[in-house]
Each structure stands twice: as structure tokens, then as C-alpha cells.
Design an enzyme around this catalytic site. Structure first.
Site, mmCIF file in Angstrom:
data_model
loop_
_atom_site.group_PDB
_atom_site.id
_atom_site.type_symbol
_atom_site.label_atom_id
_atom_site.label_comp_id
_atom_site.label_asym_id
_atom_site.label_seq_id
_atom_site.Cartn_x
_atom_site.Cartn_y
_atom_site.Cartn_z
ATOM 1 C CB THR A 4 -2.998 -3.571 10.798
ATOM 2 O OG1 THR A 4 -3.602 -3.626 9.491
ATOM 3 C CG2 THR A 4 -2.691 -2.137 11.153
ATOM 4 C CD GLU B 166 -5.657 2.407 -1.327
ATOM 5 O OE1 GLU B 166 -5.318 3.568 -1.121
ATOM 6 O OE2 GLU B 166 -6.346 2.065 -2.310
ATOM 7 C CG PHE B 167 -11.516 0.572 -0.446
ATOM 8 C CD1 PHE B 167 -12.252 -0.378 0.251
ATOM 9 C CD2 PHE B 167 -11.520 1.876 0.007
ATOM 10 C CE1 PHE B 167 -12.993 -0.022 1.375
ATOM 11 C CE2 PHE B 167 -12.256 2.243 1.124
ATOM 12 C CZ PHE B 167 -12.994 1.295 1.812
ATOM 13 C CG LEU B 168 -4.208 -0.771 -3.026
ATOM 14 C CD1 LEU B 168 -3.607 -2.146 -3.066
ATOM 15 C CD2 LEU B 168 -3.127 0.278 -3.193
ATOM 16 N NE ARG B 169 -9.452 -4.425 -7.983
ATOM 17 C CZ ARG B 169 -9.847 -4.527 -9.245
ATOM 18 N NH1 ARG B 169 -10.546 -5.557 -9.647
ATOM 19 N NH2 ARG B 169 -9.531 -3.593 -10.138
ATOM 20 C CG ASN C 41 -15.515 -15.877 -10.142
ATOM 21 O OD1 ASN C 41 -16.419 -16.219 -10.894
ATOM 22 N ND2 ASN C 41 -14.801 -14.795 -10.354
ATOM 23 C CG ASN D 183 -11.326 -5.980 3.038
ATOM 24 O OD1 ASN D 183 -11.629 -5.631 1.894
ATOM 25 N ND2 ASN D 183 -10.113 -5.820 3.530
ATOM 26 C CB VAL E 4 -0.960 -0.023 1.215
ATOM 27 C CG1 VAL E 4 -1.634 1.329 1.415
ATOM 28 C CG2 VAL E 4 -2.021 -1.094 1.018
ATOM 29 C CB CYS F 264 -6.878 -7.601 2.871
ATOM 30 S SG CYS F 264 -5.630 -6.339 2.585
HETATM 31 N N1 LIG Z 1 -1.994 -5.250 0.600
HETATM 32 C C1 LIG Z 1 -3.220 -4.839 0.222
HETATM 33 O O1 LIG Z 1 -3.743 -5.234 -0.810
HETATM 34 C C2 LIG Z 1 -3.972 -3.866 1.087
HETATM 35 C C3 LIG Z 1 -5.122 -3.249 0.556
HETATM 36 C C4 LIG Z 1 -5.808 -2.344 1.346
HETATM 37 C C5 LIG Z 1 -5.384 -2.094 2.638
HETATM 38 N N2 LIG Z 1 -4.282 -2.729 3.139
HETATM 39 C C6 LIG Z 1 -3.855 -2.397 4.487
HETATM 40 O O2 LIG Z 1 -2.729 -1.523 4.391
HETATM 41 C C7 LIG Z 1 -1.809 -1.783 5.452
HETATM 42 C C8 LIG Z 1 -0.441 -2.108 4.870
HETATM 43 O O3 LIG Z 1 -0.564 -3.316 4.144
HETATM 44 P P1 LIG Z 1 0.607 -3.820 3.177
HETATM 45 O O4 LIG Z 1 0.082 -5.018 2.476
HETATM 46 O O5 LIG Z 1 1.117 -2.678 2.399
HETATM 47 O O6 LIG Z 1 1.699 -4.249 4.270
HETATM 48 P P2 LIG Z 1 3.194 -4.687 4.019
HETATM 49 O O7 LIG Z 1 3.494 -5.685 5.063
HETATM 50 O O8 LIG Z 1 3.408 -5.019 2.589
HETATM 51 O O9 LIG Z 1 4.036 -3.353 4.302
HETATM 52 C C9 LIG Z 1 4.104 -2.746 5.558
HETATM 53 C C10 LIG Z 1 5.458 -2.033 5.627
HETATM 54 O O10 LIG Z 1 5.494 -1.231 6.809
HETATM 55 C C11 LIG Z 1 6.820 -1.245 7.317
HETATM 56 N N3 LIG Z 1 6.820 -0.785 8.694
HETATM 57 C C12 LIG Z 1 6.382 -1.428 9.807
HETATM 58 N N4 LIG Z 1 6.527 -0.635 10.879
HETATM 59 C C13 LIG Z 1 7.038 0.532 10.444
HETATM 60 C C14 LIG Z 1 7.385 1.752 11.077
HETATM 61 N N5 LIG Z 1 7.207 1.945 12.401
HETATM 62 N N6 LIG Z 1 7.911 2.747 10.339
HETATM 63 C C15 LIG Z 1 8.091 2.577 9.019
HETATM 64 N N7 LIG Z 1 7.767 1.445 8.356
HETATM 65 C C16 LIG Z 1 7.244 0.451 9.060
HETATM 66 C C17 LIG Z 1 7.256 -2.677 7.098
HETATM 67 O O11 LIG Z 1 8.668 -2.803 7.126
HETATM 68 C C18 LIG Z 1 6.643 -2.977 5.731
HETATM 69 O O12 LIG Z 1 7.559 -2.690 4.692
HETATM 70 C C19 LIG Z 1 -2.425 -2.909 6.274
HETATM 71 O O13 LIG Z 1 -3.155 -2.361 7.328
HETATM 72 C C20 LIG Z 1 -3.357 -3.576 5.284
HETATM 73 O O14 LIG Z 1 -4.425 -4.230 5.930
HETATM 74 C C21 LIG Z 1 -3.558 -3.584 2.384
#
Ligand SMILES: NC(=O)c1ccc[n+]([C@@H]2O[C@H](COP(=O)([O-])OP(=O)(O)OC[C@H]3O[C@@H](n4cnc5c(N)ncnc54)[C@H](O)[C@@H]3O)[C@@H](O)[C@H]2O)c1
Length: 462
Positions: free
Chosen positions: A86, A154-157, A257, A214, A11, A266
């Protein structure tokens, strides 16, 4: 605008790159130093279509930079996004420690009014906690700066992240301050062009909207998966049922599906977190429990089908697996159905040869090295290499290159001609006409005996 994004994962990186692409000055900060060192060299930690060239061109233009410590960031950020993970804690609730750490760092470094935006998926009430933590840190510094905390889930896929970010259906923004509202409008209007698709609401409403969205999507998947199991027992083809109900405008065709279970970073964790929120607020989450239970069982349907064909002991069976990521278009294997399938197959003695267009590298890092050392698991560089001397193809992730397989090439490679289609990608009639046995998800027909017999003949068993 000067923007800081805390967390350079799926994200954070997409958010940072896209806002830089729109002309903003963006600094992404991540505690993972090797990730930042690689990003500075233009090496991305994730696979996401279109992201690499966007990151590199914006770095070259001087609009996007990467740092590993908040102390390095320009203190003149107008907007600071929190986009850290998270994940589930041991009880299933959202682990908010990374968000709180990010908030502490914000309080320790800001030096002017800014808008702090929770982009991470966070439990209802988190913005208040973030606000308190920043305030405490500012007090320690003897400062009484103004700031606002906004929820902008965020709602990206994954796999379509840039498209989703740049052309979202809607943007949800929870806030209580007019100042923050005008900054968030300035930020998002270049993307949306008109404010109608920006939904402003209270902070808690926005936080809950993300979980409810979600959970609703996961519910549709689990519902269809349950229907598919019932259809299979009753001689009904779920694919016709899917088309039939999807054409009802009250239902719609998205997220209907059936398959071998949902995964990713997520849906599983967000459903678990919502269960915890419900329980902590005295609400029995009957539906959410059922959604989780069906998904747990659904990930075991493919292994069960394989056992039904080849028997409990899979020694001597080689499975060619297509797809490792939790869905097409990403290398993300968090809670992927492939993990359950591969573990169960190897536990029962099978050898697995697996291919994925993007996730082979991730699989090599996260799957037990002893599986690879012992030859139980081979990760291949080509989809057809995974089928060499295989007794069956198991399709787990519906990547596009798997849509129209070369049946003749497959027959030249495989020992037995059996396909387990975990995503109902294939037309059973075509597959059978080409001389393969076909097992889909809820296609209404079961015929396990012949394959089991043919394997026993192939390995010369009694
Ligand atoms: N991945 C998805 O498709 C998606 C979509 C919508 C929402 N989200 C939400 O967005 C959030 C992030 O998801 P993600 O998939 O990008 O996670 P991710 O695990 O890919 O990335 C999280 C990043 O945060 C870093 N990090 C952790 N603590 C930190 C700090 N104190 N300071 C700086 N960096 C720090 C980690 O090193 C990691 O690189 C989550 O809450 C998730 O639920 C994810």
C-alpha cells in the site's frame, strides 16, 4: 487450516512461512511471476534472517507452495490474507489499488465460506470496500457465498520478522462476526498460547491502531532527532539526555535513538497516509506534519556535516559509507537515509564507496547505473574495502559488524581519519583517542576547521 496469502513480499512471505511452520497448508500467490518462479526454486526475493530455511523446509514438507495466479489456488481456503503493498500515491494517501485488485480476485475465485484478512496497512474503512468488491464479484458469478472481512494489521519489524511474528507482543484483530472470531482464535492461539494478548475490537479501530502505532513511533524518533540538533547547538550530549529520559518509566527507553532519519517501507508512507486521512476528515495534522518535516531535515544533517568539514564542493573527496539499508537486518532500502546522503555527496562531486552486509545487491539494482559506470559510486564486497583511500567513514546504518571497527586497519586504509557517525554508535572519546576526528548526531561538540584544512593539504589545494 488451508491458508492463502496474497502478496509474497516482506509481510506475505513471513506470514505464509510462519503459518506453514505451524502446520497449516499455505499457498502464497503473487502477481510478480519471476518472484514466484524463484521462490519455487527456493530463491527468496528478500533478505530476512531465518526466513530462507523456513521457506525451503516447509516447501519440502508440502505445506507451502507458491503460485502466480489466483486461478491456480485451491478454492477451499479457510482464511485468505491480503498482504499486498500500500505505497503512497501522488498525494501521499495510501494507494489501495493492489488491495482492491486482490479483493476482486478473491470474489472471482472463492467457492466456500472464508475469512478474508486485511494484513496490509490500509486506510480506515478499507475493510468495507474490500467487502463490497468481493460481494460485487460474487454477484457477477451468480453466487451468494458468506464471507467475513477482518482487519489484522501486521507489526513485524524487518530484520526480526520471524521472531516478531512467532512471538508477538500482541495481535490486533478487528472484526464484527463470531464465526470469524473463532477462526482467528484457532489461527493465533498456537502462537500466543493464551488469548489475553489478542485484542479484539471493531474493524475500523484495528485499522486505525496500525497507523497510530507507526505514527507514534515516528514521532518519538523525530522528537529525539530534533532534541539532538538542539543539543548539538547547546553543547549537550543527546546520548546522556536519551539515557536520562529513557529511565523515566512514564517515557521508557524504546525508540529514543537519535540518528540520521527514519526510512523504510512503513513509517514514511504511513505518516503521509495518516496526514491525508486527517485532512480528508477536517482535522489539521499539526504533529504529523512536524514529524515529517523533521525527518526530511534530519536526512540532510549528515550531508551538511560533511560539507561543514570538507566545503561545499566535494570534488576530490572519497567517502566510505557503511550501511545502505534503512535499518540493520534487512536489505530494504525504501526511503533509506543512505539514498539522500549518497545522492547529495555525488551531486557535490564526491566519490562514494559503499558497503552493506545485505543491501549491496538491492543498491546495484536501484541506484543510477551512470554513478557506477562513471566511478562515482563503488559498491564493495567488504566493509573495509569501502575505506580504501577514503577521506572519511560515514556510518549510516548500525549493522552489528560495524560496532567495533578495527581502527588500526582503518588507519592503514584511509587517507584521512574522520568518522561521521549517523547513528551514534561510537564513543567519541574512544574514537578521538584512536586518532580520528569524530562527528556524531547531537554529541554537543563541533570542530570542523581542522579536517577542512587537512583535506586541503592532502589534495594540495591553495
Ligand atoms: N514491510 C514491513 O515491515 C511491514 C510491516 C507491517 C506492515 N506492512 C504492510 O504490509 C503490506 C505489505 O508490505 P510489504 O513490505 O510486504 O510489501 P512488498 O512490496 O514487499 O510486497 C508486496 C507484494 O504484493 C504483490 N502484489 C501486488 N499486487 C498483487 C496482487 N493483486 N496479487 C498478488 N500479489 C500482489 C507484489 O508483487 C509484492 O510482491 C503493506 O501494506 C505494508 O504497509 C509492512
Amino acid at each position: 487450516m488451508n491458508i492463502t496469502v496474497i502478496g509474497a513480499g516482506y509481510v506475505g512471505l513471513v506470514t505464509g512461512a510462519c503459518f506453514a511452520e505451524l502446520g497449516n497448508h499455505v499457498t502464497c500467490v503473487d502477481v510478480n511471476e519471476s518472484k514466484i518462479a524463484n521462490l519455487k526454486k527456493g530463491i527468496l526475493p528478500i533478505y530476512e534472517p531465518g526466513l530462507e530455511p523456513m521457506v525451503i523446509s516447509n516447501m519440502n514438507e508440502g505445506r507451502l507452495q507458491f503460485v502466480s495466479s489466483m486461478s491456480e489456488i485451491a478454492a477451499d481456503s479457510h482464511v485468505i490474507f491480503i498482504a499486498v503493498g500500500t505505497p503512497s500515491d501522488k498525494d501521499g494517501a495510501a494507494d489501495i489499488q493492489y488491495v482492491l485488485e486482490a479483493a476482486r480476485n478473491i470474489g472471482a475465485h472463492i467457492s466456500q465460506y472464508c475469512v478474508v484478512v486485511d494484513k496490509s496497512t490500509v486506510p480506515v474503512g478499507m475493510a468495507d470496500q474490500v467487502d463490497n468488491v468481493i460481494r460485487e464479484e460474487l454477484q457477477k458469478r451468480g453466487l451468494s457465498l458468506r464471507f467475513d472481512v477482518v482487519s489484522n494489521p501486521e507489526f513485524l519489524r524487518e530484520g526480526a520478522a520471524i521472531e516478531d511474528f512467532m512471538r508477538p507482543d500482541r495481535v490486533i484483530i478487528g472484526l464484527e462476526s463470531n464465526n470469524a472470531k473463532s477462526i482467528m482464535l484457532d489461527l493465533y492461539l498456537p502462537i500466543l498460547r493464551s488469548p489475553e494478548r489478542i485484542y479484539f475490537m471493531n474493524v475500523k479501530d484495528a485499522e486505525m491502531t496500525k497507523y497510530a502505532a507507526n505514527a507514534m513511533l515516528a514521532t518519538r524518533i523525530s522528537f529525539m532527532n530534533e532534541m539532538s540538533v538542539l543539543c548539538e547547538r547547546m553543547g549537550v550530549d543527546i546520548e546522556n539526555v536519551r539515557i536520562g529520559i529513557g529511565s523515566d518509566t512514564r517515557i521508557g527507553s524504546a525508540f529514543l535513538n537519535p540518528g540520521c532519519g527514519y526510512g523504510g517501507s512503513c513509517f514514511p508512507k504511513d505518516v503521509r497516509a495518516l496526514v491525508k486521512m486527517a485532512e480528508r476528515n477536517g482535522v489539521a495534522p499539526y504533529i504529523l506534519h512536524a514529524v515529517e518535516k523533521r525527518n526530511f531535515e534530519q536526512k540532510r544533517v549528515l550531508p551538511d556535516k560533511i560539507v561543514n568539514v570538507f566545503g561545499e564542493d566535494l570534488t576530490g573527496v572519497t567517502l566510505g559509507v557503511w550501511g545502505l539499508s534503512f535499518k540493520p537486518g534487512t536489505d530494504d532500502m525504501r526511503e533509506a537515509s543512505s539514498l539522500v546522503l549518497i545522492e547529495e555527496a555525488i551531486r557535490r562531486g564526491a566519490c562514494v564507496q559503499a558497503y552493506d552486509p545485505a543491501a549491496v545487491g538491492v543498491a546495484g539494482r536501484i541506484l543510477p547505473s551512470e554513478w557506477m559506470d562513471s566511478g562515482k559510486l563503488k559498491l564493495t564486497g567488504h566493509q573495509y574495502d569501502a575505506l580504501k583511500d577514503a577521506d572519511a567513514l560515514v556510518l549510516v546504518t548500525e549493522w552489528k559488524p560495524f560496532c567495533y571497527p578495527d581502527m588500526t586497519a582503518m588507519k592503514n586504509l584511509m587517507r584521512q581519519f574522520i568518522i561521521f557517525d549517523g547513528r551514534n554508535q561510537y564513543d567519541p572519546k574512544h574514537i578521538r583517542a584512536a586518532g580520528f576526528e569524530y562527528y556524531g548526531m547531537g554529541r554537543g561538540e563541533v570542530n570542523y576547521k581542522r579536517a577542512a584544512l587537512s583535506l586541503r593539504e592532502a589534495v594540495g589545494a591553495e
